[in-house]
Design an enzyme around this catalytic site. Structure first.
Site, PDB file in Angstrom:
ATOM      1  N   GLY A   1     -32.508 -11.052  -5.400  1.00 27.56           N
ATOM      2  CA  GLY A   1     -33.715 -10.026  -5.443  1.00 27.56           C
ATOM      3  C   GLY A   1     -34.205  -9.639  -7.397  1.00 27.56           C
ATOM      4  O   GLY A   1     -33.457  -9.639  -7.932  1.00 27.56           O
TER       5      GLY A   1
ATOM      6  N   HIS B   1      15.104   4.535   6.381  1.00 32.52           N
ATOM      7  CA  HIS B   1      15.506   3.603   5.250  1.00 32.52           C
ATOM      8  C   HIS B   1      16.106   2.573   6.455  1.00 32.52           C
ATOM      9  O   HIS B   1      16.684   2.809   8.058  1.00 32.52           O
ATOM     10  CB  HIS B   1      16.994   4.727   5.362  1.00 32.52           C
ATOM     11  CG  HIS B   1      18.364   3.293   5.747  1.00 32.52           C
ATOM     12  ND1 HIS B   1      17.922   3.130   3.759  1.00 32.52           N
ATOM     13  CD2 HIS B   1      18.889   3.039   5.740  1.00 32.52           C
ATOM     14  CE1 HIS B   1      19.000   2.615   3.151  1.00 32.52           C
ATOM     15  NE2 HIS B   1      20.155   2.543   4.943  1.00 32.52           N
TER      16      HIS B   1
END
Ligand code: NAI
Length: 462
Positions: free
Chosen positions: A115, A441
């Site tokens: 373009g 954990h």
């Protein structure tokens, strides 16, 4: 000729995300792309293919180094380079087709071709001229040239050629210890190449927190990458299947040469705006070839905007994406915003390196009082189980208010872990806010919490 509310030029992460957001906001949208597939540099010849090769080579490394330790016995796999390339191409294909699908879903026209903007409000693609109320330039960047070095993409390559070499080289010289050089250098080192990185500055990864950069260099050196720092490359002589790199050491001006099967030139990128007709249109450009924009990404020509690598700021896909979404809001008459203070950066080596916000160096320069909370992955159970104890999390917080100013992680999944701290910074959180948040954990994320605890009364596991 068709008439649109918005035409976006370029379908990289900035352009395609912008086009999708424009369509979601009810604007009639087209996107111009001259490549055969959507996705720009990132998807076709950049971030995505390099991540496929990083993953494959990391798997090989795991098999060679760690499988036997876990009781997984047997010969380590050998490299079938053409299959690895096919895997990489398949990953590219899945992603580029994904964008094509999203374009169809959002009724975005793909204007195929390159373009240009012959006048405000018009975009020319091939012989067709289309009208658009707003034009957004998202044309990206290209590798910048290095004086005395000619690229043939076979022996002397940019990142594009380095992703598609005909075979794994025996010896590779990388010019530039930035993100591209280190990611691709570590791919080929893990695949068996001898890799030498030549860097102009006295430390790798300019702009990175100094302590992290030093630790990163040591880890990469242990992995077999050789570094020559403070060296200015003078030229590269390409022979048929080999090349000779000449460099000068800054400390004593001595000249040296090194031979390589492949030379990767990774000395930065520059905005790509060729052929768009911006100069003729009167669009103001910076000395560095960037399109100049205001805080709403508008150029000085009415109705023409620009985002991503072709404007100022870090050349990062996610920065371009954020600008793409924000400028879409602007042209739709809403308020678009990007917080440039909270843009993470990630290097996808192993371990990964991630950062956001201020570095110790930038805080010192600004004369700001800060404190440092650090936690090593050696104190993280999950990292130890996964042979990933190298590295640390470092949080920089305001000395008075405890507000998080920056964060740096070198270690397992650093590129994912950093986002907890990005969100914290986005909300103006203090290190204590992160420290008081329960973290599951055993996860790598606990190292982030421990670094936050280190900004206060101290971490538990060190
Ligand atoms: P870079 O700017 O990150 O690093 C270039 C390095 O080359 C610098 O350390 C510089 O000092 C050195 N250098 C320049 N001229 C030299 C010379 N004559 N001799 C020796 N060394 C020299 O550039 P890179 O790695 O090419 O990346 C380009 C852009 O792409 C960057 O903006 C980067 O952020 C982006 N990128 C980001 C990735 C990610 O986020 N993971 C991945 C790949 C690229």
């Amino acid at each position: 000729m068709a008439s649109y509310d918005v035409i976006v030029i370029g379908s990289g992460p900035g352009g395609y995300v912008c086009a999708i957001r424009c369509a979601q906001l009810g604007l009639k949208t087209a996107c111009v792309e001259g490549r055969e597939t959507l996705g720009g540099t990132c998807l076709n010849i950049g971030c995505i293919p390099s991540k496929a090769l990083l993953h494959a080579s990391h798997m090989l490394h795991e098999a060679e180094e760690n499988f036997a330790k876990m009781g997984l016995k047997g010969k380590a796999p050998s490299v079938d380079w053409s299959q690895m390339q096919a895997y990489k191409d398949d990953v590219i294909g899945q992603n580029t087709k994904g964008i094509e699908f999203l374009f169809k879903k959002n009724k975005i026209d793909w204007l195929k071709g390159w373009g240009s903007i012959p006048e405000a409000g018009k975009v020319k693609v091939g012989d067709d001229v289309h009208e658009a109320k707003s034009i957004i330039v998202a044309s990206g960047s290209e590798p910048s040239a290095l004086k005395g070095v000619e690229i043939d993409e076979k022996v002397v390559v940019t990142s594009e050629g380095a992703l598609a070499l005909s075979k794994v080289p025996k010896k590779m010289v990388v010019i530039g210890a930035g993100v591209i050089g280190l990611e691709l250098g570590s791919v080929y080192a893990r695949l068996g190449a001898e890799v030498e990185v030549i860097e102009f500055l006295d430390e790798i990864t300019p702009g990175m927190d100094g302590e992290v950069a030093k630790s990163f260099r040591r880890i990469l050196a242990k992995q077999g990458l050789n570094f020559t720092l403070g060296a200015a490359v003078q030229g590269v002589e390409a022979l048929k299947t080999k090349a000779k790199v000449t460099y000068k050491l800054k400390k004593d001006d001595s000249e040296h040469t090194v031979d390589a099967d492949v030379v990767l030139v990774a000395t930065g990128r520059k905005p790509y705006t060729d052929g768009l007709g911006l100069k003729e249109l009167g669009v103001e450009m910076s000395e560095r070839g960037q399109v100049k924009v205001d805080k709403h990404w508008a150029t000085n020509v009415k109705g023409v905007y620009a985002i991503g690598d072709c404007i100022d700021g870090p050349m990062l896909a996610h920065k371009a994406e954020d600008e793409g979404m924000a400028v879409a809001e602007v042209v739709a008459g809403k308020a678009g915003h990007v917080n440039y203070g909270v843009i993470p950066g990630v290097i996808y080596t192993h371990p990964e390196v991630a950062n956001v916000g201020e570095t110790e160096e930038s805080l010192k320069k600004a004369g700001r009082a800060y404190k440092v909370g650090k936690f090593s992955f050696m104190g993280n159970a999950r990292a130890k189980a996964n042979f990933s104890g190298e590295g640390f999390v470092k949080i920089l917080a305001d000395k008075e208010t405890d507000r998080i100013l920056g964060a740096h992680i070198i270690g397992p999944s650093a590129g994912d872990l950093i986002h907890e701290l990005c969100v914290a910074m986005e909300f103006g959180a203090a290190a204590e806010d992160v420290a008081l948040t329960c973290h599951a954990h055993p996860t790598y994320s606990e190292a982030v919490r421990e670094a936050a605890l280190a900004c206060g009364d101290g971490p538990i596991h060190s």
